[in-house]
Design a protein around this motif. Structure first.
Motif, PDB file in Angstrom:
ATOM      1  N   VAL A 159       0.839  -1.192   0.000  1.00 44.54           N
ATOM      2  CA  VAL A 159       0.000   0.000   0.000  1.00 44.54           C
ATOM      3  C   VAL A 159       0.877   1.246   0.000  1.00 44.54           C
ATOM      4  CG1 VAL A 159      -1.488   1.371   1.503  1.00 44.54           C
ATOM      5  CG2 VAL A 159      -2.013  -1.021   1.099  1.00 44.54           C
ATOM      6  N   GLU A 160       0.601   2.141  -0.931  1.00 43.08           N
ATOM      7  CA  GLU A 160       1.373   3.384  -0.986  1.00 43.08           C
ATOM      8  C   GLU A 160       0.476   4.616  -0.849  1.00 43.08           C
ATOM      9  OE1 GLU A 160       4.798   5.475  -3.788  1.00 43.08           O
ATOM     10  OE2 GLU A 160       3.650   3.818  -4.587  1.00 43.08           O
ATOM     11  N   THR A 161      -0.733   4.506  -1.386  1.00 44.11           N
ATOM     12  CA  THR A 161      -1.615   5.694  -1.409  1.00 44.11           C
ATOM     13  C   THR A 161      -2.837   5.505  -0.495  1.00 44.11           C
ATOM     14  OG1 THR A 161      -2.981   4.871  -3.217  1.00 44.11           O
ATOM     15  CG2 THR A 161      -0.993   6.101  -3.821  1.00 44.11           C
ATOM     16  N   ILE A 162      -3.509   6.600  -0.242  1.00 40.32           N
ATOM     17  CA  ILE A 162      -4.743   6.576   0.560  1.00 40.32           C
ATOM     18  C   ILE A 162      -5.789   5.678  -0.116  1.00 40.32           C
ATOM     19  CG2 ILE A 162      -6.718   8.007   1.244  1.00 40.32           C
ATOM     20  CD1 ILE A 162      -4.392   8.402   3.101  1.00 40.32           C
ATOM     21  N   GLY A 163      -5.903   5.778  -1.419  1.00 40.39           N
ATOM     22  CA  GLY A 163      -6.880   4.964  -2.146  1.00 40.39           C
ATOM     23  C   GLY A 163      -6.590   3.475  -1.980  1.00 40.39           C
ATOM     24  N   GLU A 164      -5.312   3.111  -2.073  1.00 38.78           N
ATOM     25  CA  GLU A 164      -4.937   1.699  -1.905  1.00 38.78           C
ATOM     26  C   GLU A 164      -5.197   1.225  -0.475  1.00 38.78           C
ATOM     27  OE1 GLU A 164      -1.335   1.791  -5.247  1.00 38.78           O
ATOM     28  OE2 GLU A 164      -0.875   1.962  -3.120  1.00 38.78           O
ATOM     29  N   LEU A 165      -4.975   2.125   0.464  1.00 39.87           N
ATOM     30  CA  LEU A 165      -5.218   1.767   1.862  1.00 39.87           C
ATOM     31  C   LEU A 165      -6.710   1.536   2.112  1.00 39.87           C
ATOM     32  CD1 LEU A 165      -4.099   1.431   4.752  1.00 39.87           C
ATOM     33  CD2 LEU A 165      -4.477   3.849   5.081  1.00 39.87           C
ATOM     34  N   ILE A 166      -7.544   2.402   1.553  1.00 41.46           N
ATOM     35  CA  ILE A 166      -8.995   2.237   1.708  1.00 41.46           C
ATOM     36  C   ILE A 166      -9.426   0.902   1.094  1.00 41.46           C
ATOM     37  CG2 ILE A 166     -11.232   3.123   0.910  1.00 41.46           C
ATOM     38  CD1 ILE A 166      -9.974   5.967   1.149  1.00 41.46           C
ATOM     39  N   GLU A 167      -8.876   0.613  -0.070  1.00 40.54           N
ATOM     40  CA  GLU A 167      -9.217  -0.647  -0.749  1.00 40.54           C
ATOM     41  C   GLU A 167      -8.818  -1.843   0.108  1.00 40.54           C
ATOM     42  OE1 GLU A 167     -10.970  -3.017  -3.277  1.00 40.54           O
ATOM     43  OE2 GLU A 167     -11.094  -0.830  -3.388  1.00 40.54           O
ATOM     44  N   MET A 168      -7.616  -1.777   0.714  1.00 45.11           N
ATOM     45  CA  MET A 168      -7.182  -2.901   1.548  1.00 45.11           C
ATOM     46  C   MET A 168      -8.070  -3.033   2.792  1.00 45.11           C
ATOM     47  SD  MET A 168      -3.589  -3.799   3.449  1.00 45.11           S
ATOM     48  CE  MET A 168      -2.666  -4.333   2.036  1.00 45.11           C
ATOM     49  N   GLN A 169      -8.424  -1.907   3.391  1.00 48.56           N
ATOM     50  CA  GLN A 169      -9.291  -1.979   4.581  1.00 48.56           C
ATOM     51  C   GLN A 169     -10.638  -2.608   4.223  1.00 48.56           C
ATOM     52  OE1 GLN A 169      -8.554  -1.567   7.617  1.00 48.56           O
ATOM     53  NE2 GLN A 169      -6.728  -0.306   7.646  1.00 48.56           N
ATOM     54  N   LEU A 170     -11.148  -2.270   3.059  1.00 50.54           N
ATOM     55  CA  LEU A 170     -12.430  -2.853   2.642  1.00 50.54           C
ATOM     56  C   LEU A 170     -12.285  -4.363   2.432  1.00 50.54           C
ATOM     57  CD1 LEU A 170     -13.632  -0.065   0.163  1.00 50.54           C
ATOM     58  CD2 LEU A 170     -14.661  -0.646   2.373  1.00 50.54           C
ATOM     59  N   GLN A 171     -11.153  -4.767   1.873  1.00 51.29           N
ATOM     60  CA  GLN A 171     -10.901  -6.210   1.682  1.00 51.29           C
ATOM     61  C   GLN A 171     -10.846  -6.918   3.035  1.00 51.29           C
ATOM     62  OE1 GLN A 171     -10.924  -7.673  -1.155  1.00 51.29           O
ATOM     63  NE2 GLN A 171      -9.615  -6.754  -2.705  1.00 51.29           N
ATOM     64  N   ILE A 172     -10.191  -6.272   4.002  1.00 49.83           N
ATOM     65  CA  ILE A 172     -10.078  -6.873   5.337  1.00 49.83           C
ATOM     66  C   ILE A 172     -11.469  -7.008   5.968  1.00 49.83           C
ATOM     67  CG2 ILE A 172      -9.164  -6.564   7.686  1.00 49.83           C
ATOM     68  CD1 ILE A 172      -6.821  -4.960   6.363  1.00 49.83           C
ATOM     69  N   ILE A 173     -12.256  -5.944   5.840  1.00 48.73           N
ATOM     70  CA  ILE A 173     -13.602  -5.973   6.426  1.00 48.73           C
ATOM     71  C   ILE A 173     -14.447  -7.059   5.753  1.00 48.73           C
ATOM     72  CG2 ILE A 173     -15.757  -4.648   6.650  1.00 48.73           C
ATOM     73  CD1 ILE A 173     -13.867  -2.119   6.856  1.00 48.73           C
ATOM     74  N   GLU A 174     -14.299  -7.179   4.450  1.00 47.05           N
ATOM     75  CA  GLU A 174     -15.128  -8.145   3.708  1.00 47.05           C
ATOM     76  C   GLU A 174     -14.673  -9.595   3.917  1.00 47.05           C
ATOM     77  OE1 GLU A 174     -15.271  -7.550  -0.509  1.00 47.05           O
ATOM     78  OE2 GLU A 174     -17.113  -8.722  -0.701  1.00 47.05           O
ATOM     79  N   HIS A 175     -13.364  -9.784   3.940  1.00 45.74           N
ATOM     80  CA  HIS A 175     -12.867 -11.170   3.939  1.00 45.74           C
ATOM     81  C   HIS A 175     -12.238 -11.621   5.251  1.00 45.74           C
ATOM     82  CE1 HIS A 175     -13.616 -11.430  -0.367  1.00 45.74           C
ATOM     83  NE2 HIS A 175     -13.020 -10.250  -0.503  1.00 45.74           N
ATOM     84  N   GLY A 176     -11.971 -10.704   6.162  1.00 48.46           N
ATOM     85  CA  GLY A 176     -11.351 -11.100   7.429  1.00 48.46           C
ATOM     86  C   GLY A 176     -10.041 -11.828   7.181  1.00 48.46           C
ATOM     87  N   ASN A 177      -9.824 -12.886   7.954  1.00 49.23           N
ATOM     88  CA  ASN A 177      -8.567 -13.642   7.807  1.00 49.23           C
ATOM     89  C   ASN A 177      -8.457 -14.359   6.465  1.00 49.23           C
ATOM     90  OD1 ASN A 177      -7.352 -12.957  10.283  1.00 49.23           O
ATOM     91  ND2 ASN A 177      -8.698 -14.408  11.345  1.00 49.23           N
ATOM     92  N   ASN A 178      -9.570 -14.480   5.766  1.00 47.34           N
ATOM     93  CA  ASN A 178      -9.525 -15.125   4.442  1.00 47.34           C
ATOM     94  C   ASN A 178      -8.883 -14.230   3.388  1.00 47.34           C
ATOM     95  OD1 ASN A 178     -10.660 -17.513   5.266  1.00 47.34           O
ATOM     96  ND2 ASN A 178     -12.760 -16.776   4.949  1.00 47.34           N
ATOM     97  N   ILE A 179      -8.516 -13.028   3.796  1.00 46.81           N
ATOM     98  CA  ILE A 179      -7.862 -12.116   2.848  1.00 46.81           C
ATOM     99  C   ILE A 179      -6.617 -12.765   2.255  1.00 46.81           C
ATOM    100  CG2 ILE A 179      -6.433 -10.935   4.587  1.00 46.81           C
ATOM    101  CD1 ILE A 179      -6.931  -8.324   3.082  1.00 46.81           C
ATOM    102  N   ILE A 180      -5.997 -13.611   3.046  1.00 38.92           N
ATOM    103  CA  ILE A 180      -4.756 -14.252   2.593  1.00 38.92           C
ATOM    104  C   ILE A 180      -5.009 -15.192   1.411  1.00 38.92           C
ATOM    105  CG2 ILE A 180      -4.861 -16.259   4.155  1.00 38.92           C
ATOM    106  CD1 ILE A 180      -1.730 -14.175   3.373  1.00 38.92           C
ATOM    107  N   LYS A 181      -6.278 -15.632   1.259  1.00 40.62           N
ATOM    108  CA  LYS A 181      -6.598 -16.549   0.158  1.00 40.62           C
ATOM    109  C   LYS A 181      -6.851 -15.813  -1.152  1.00 40.62           C
ATOM    110  CE  LYS A 181      -8.634 -19.862   3.354  1.00 40.62           C
ATOM    111  NZ  LYS A 181      -9.897 -20.345   3.925  1.00 40.62           N
TER     112      LYS A 181
END
Lengths: 101, 302
Positions: free
Chosen positions: A77-99
């Motif tokens: 993650v380098e930008t605010i937009g990428e960070l928001i996208e990653m946070q949304l992925q975490i919220i949606e997938h939880g620990n399954n983000i690794i998959k």
């Protein structure tokens, strides 16, 4: 894991913008999705950790931080937009983000 | 409401206007630069943020950090803001001792200088370093050190998921690589070649103790000082001398110190020093409190 909707997406964006405006002492209007967290805002990795904690509490998630660490090696993650996208992925997938690819 | 003065160690990131803030309050900072120059033989009056002679050199960084800290604590006390408790983060201990009246400003410079020299002497021929690991617990890091038999150890716990590690350079470097692979959110090497708070420095105790006994007149502290090693209150010279020597080679736990101060009723923390590293670390502490870094202390004068 939480199903994403427009309300959650807007909440995450608002929290991230307000967080960086306060922590980096920057006018919120100066922050965009393309703002580079370290180079433009003077942010640091502790802020990333703080945000993860904010969202895990907000959405009542139990996250193994190591899964996010491993995911971020592939998806840095380098930008605010990428960070928001990653946070949304975490919220949606939880620990399954690794998959995710 | 209780007030704690907390003192950072080495400043690695400045807010940018620290000198202007202190100069606007009084000429104490400039006077302290002069005193430090006379005491150390290094012209600290040449200091500015772009002068790498003062921002990259390990010893000078420690001394300039001490000057900022002492100058700000002077100003606060002069304006009637007095601490209920003092606590130094790592080498921030020296400024805490100065603020408590345990040592003079000049004695603090001598202590920093001698601690640096005995530390360098203790690791002569050893390539050492420090690093930062974010995203793993102390148990996870300790397990990796044990599993891979690394000559590294945790130097400080900033929060549950934020630690500083120290030891032989190669071991620290390996530990950071292993931590990254294990899922740490961020790892980095620090610009510090002395393995503070590591057992590699255990041989500093005797010479540093002897130096303190011969050269420094430790006095009783005017305010309680919280140990960042075991979170006990130190105030008397014998205890303070032990804290000074242990501070070089023993693991510290800032998270526990911060929690202890919260338990003691502290709700207002004033970060006496340049930068705002202690405020940033405090994000991970639960509780009803506020941390004022240098660029916010003006709010306290109103």
């Amino acid at each position: 894991m939480t199903k994403l909707n427009d309300t959650i997406k807007a909440e995450v964006r608002e929290v991230v913008y307000e967080f960086f405006a306060e922590e980096c002492e920057v006018d919120i209007d100066e922050i965009t999705d393309d703002s580079k967290i370290i180079a433009d805002l003077g942010g640091d990795s502790l802020m990333f950790l703080a945000l993860i904690e904010i969202f895990t509490k907000k959405y009542d998630q139990e996250i193994d931080l190591k899964t996010i660490g491993k995911y971020s090696i592939k998806h840095p993650v380098e930008t605010i937009g990428e960070l928001i996208e990653m946070q949304l992925q975490i919220i949606e997938h939880g620990n399954n983000i690794i998959k995710l690819d | 409401m209780k007030v704690a003065f907390i003192f950072p160690a080495f400043v690695s990131e400045y807010i940018g206007n620290e000198v202007q803030i202190l100069n606007a309050l009084s000429n104490t900072f400039q006077e302290n630069l002069k005193k430090a120059s006379v005491t150390s033989g290094v012209d600290f009056e040449q200091f500015h943020l772009e002068n790498t002679a003062f921002t990259k050199d390990e010893l000078r960084v420690q001394i300039i950090s001490y000057i900022f800290s002492c100058s700000l604590s002077n100003e606060l006390i002069a304006r009637g803001i007095k601490p209920d408790i003092l606590s130094g983060y790592s080498m921030g201990l020296y400024a805490a001792l100065y603020t408590g009246g345990v040592i003079t400003f000049e004695e603090g410079i001598h202590l920093i200088d001698h601690a640096y020299k005995v530390s360098k002497s203790a690791i002569e021929g050893v390539d050492a370093g420090m690093g930062s690991i974010i995203g793993l617990t102390s148990e996870e890091i300790d397990e990796m050190i044990h599993t891979h038999q690394l000559e590294a150890e945790i130097a400080n716990t900033n929060s549950i998921h934020s630690h500083l590690v120290t030891g032989r350079f190669e071991a620290v470097s390996s530990l950071l690589d292993i931590s990254r692979d294990a899922g740490a959110l961020h790892v980095s090497l620090l610009h510090v070649s002395t393995p503070y708070h590591a057992s590699l420095l255990k041989d500093t105790s005797k010479p540093f103790n002897e130096f303190i006994a011969k050269q420094i007149e430790l006095r009783k502290s005017n305010y309680p000082i919280l140990s960042s090693i075991d979170q006990r209150i130190v105030a008397f010279p014998d205890d303070i001398q032990k804290e000074l020597t242990d501070n070089l080679s023993k693991r510290i736990n800032w998270m526990a110190s911060f929690n202890k101060m919260l338990q003691l009723g502290v709700a207002q923390f004033i970060e006496c020093g340049a930068g705002k590293s202690l405020q940033q670390i405090s994000r991970f502490q639960a509780g009803d409190f506020k941390v004022y870094p240098m660029n916010k202390v003006e709010q306290l004068f109103r």
